[in-house]
Design an enzyme around this catalytic site. Structure first.
Site, PDB file in Angstrom:
ATOM      1  N   LYS A  81       8.730   3.453  -6.153  1.00  0.00           N
ATOM      2  CA  LYS A  81       8.361   4.117  -7.405  1.00  0.00           C
ATOM      3  C   LYS A  81       9.319   3.792  -8.554  1.00  0.00           C
ATOM      4  O   LYS A  81      10.423   3.281  -8.338  1.00  0.00           O
ATOM      5  CB  LYS A  81       8.307   5.623  -7.165  1.00  0.00           C
TER       6      LYS A  81
ATOM      7  N   TYR B 125      -3.757   9.455  -6.634  1.00  0.00           N
ATOM      8  CA  TYR B 125      -3.405  10.862  -6.418  1.00  0.00           C
ATOM      9  C   TYR B 125      -4.613  11.796  -6.578  1.00  0.00           C
ATOM     10  O   TYR B 125      -4.445  12.958  -6.930  1.00  0.00           O
ATOM     11  CB  TYR B 125      -2.287  11.278  -7.373  1.00  0.00           C
TER      12      TYR B 125
ATOM     13  N   ASN C  36      11.393  10.953  -5.826  1.00  0.00           N
ATOM     14  CA  ASN C  36      11.433  10.783  -4.372  1.00  0.00           C
ATOM     15  C   ASN C  36      11.330   9.333  -3.919  1.00  0.00           C
ATOM     16  O   ASN C  36      11.020   9.053  -2.775  1.00  0.00           O
ATOM     17  CB  ASN C  36      10.405  11.678  -3.688  1.00  0.00           C
TER      18      ASN C  36
ATOM     19  N   HIS D 275       6.495   6.067  -2.073  1.00  0.00           N
ATOM     20  CA  HIS D 275       5.298   6.673  -1.491  1.00  0.00           C
ATOM     21  C   HIS D 275       5.077   5.987  -0.158  1.00  0.00           C
ATOM     22  O   HIS D 275       5.269   4.770  -0.037  1.00  0.00           O
ATOM     23  CB  HIS D 275       4.077   6.450  -2.387  1.00  0.00           C
TER      24      HIS D 275
ATOM     25  N   GLU E  42      -5.866   3.937   0.311  1.00  0.00           N
ATOM     26  CA  GLU E  42      -4.849   3.495  -0.634  1.00  0.00           C
ATOM     27  C   GLU E  42      -4.717   1.970  -0.669  1.00  0.00           C
ATOM     28  O   GLU E  42      -4.613   1.383  -1.751  1.00  0.00           O
ATOM     29  CB  GLU E  42      -3.500   4.123  -0.275  1.00  0.00           C
TER      30      GLU E  42
END
Length: 166
Positions: free
Chosen positions: A11, A51, A123, A126, A137
């Site tokens: 990310k 998402y 974080n 993913h 995905e």
């Protein structure tokens, strides 16, 4: 042990903080095959499709901005598809819990993730949660031609069509 594909996205926060190599070096000991990798400028449509299950959450807009790099001034993410025995569970174990403060300190998110003073959860990556999510995905982020091997679907075929979400 089932052979599986799983999507990993490094990310914008990890990219901005120069952690791509560190994230990959923590995944490398899993000895999974990388069958797809590319830098992606994430469109709003792709972020929303990725998402989609969180659309009703109050943090959805911020999550979309985060994945697009708007919160970090980063124009891309690194998307990868890993393949191998129990790839989903093994990657998730190394990644750690979604929330960095709840993740094992030796996991990627526990060691590298953080909550900013502005309350933004960074974080780092993913990782697909289950086989169905992984297939959905991977089809969003990669065309079959971009993968070095066919990715089986739950219907015993291969992913043939790419979503128009981009």
């Amino acid at each position: 042990m089932a052979e599986q594909a799983t999507l990993v996205i490094i990310k914008p926060d990890a990219i901005k903080r120069g952690m791509m190599g560190e994230v990959l070096s923590r995944l490398e000991p899993l000895h999974l095959e990388i069958i797809g990798a590319k830098a992606v400028r994430v469109s709003q449509a792709l972020a929303e499709a990725h998402y989609q299950d969180l659309r009703q959450k109050p943090f959805f807009r911020e999550l979309i901005d985060y994945l697009q790099g708007k919160l970090h001034g980063t124009s891309f993410v690194l998307a990868l598809v890993f393949w191998g025995p129990d790839a989903i569970e093994r990657v998730r174990q190394v990644a750690g819990a979604t929330h960095p403060e709840q993740a094992d300190p030796v996991s990627i998110r526990g060691a590298l993730g953080r909550m900013t003073s502005a309350g933004v959860m960074e974080n780092v990556l993913h990782a697909s949660a289950d086989p169905q999510e992984a297939l959905r995905e991977i089809a969003l982020w990669f065309t079959p031609q971009e993968l070095l091997r066919p990715v089986p679907t739950s219907r015993s075929g291969s992913i043939r069509i790419r979503s128009k979400a981009r």
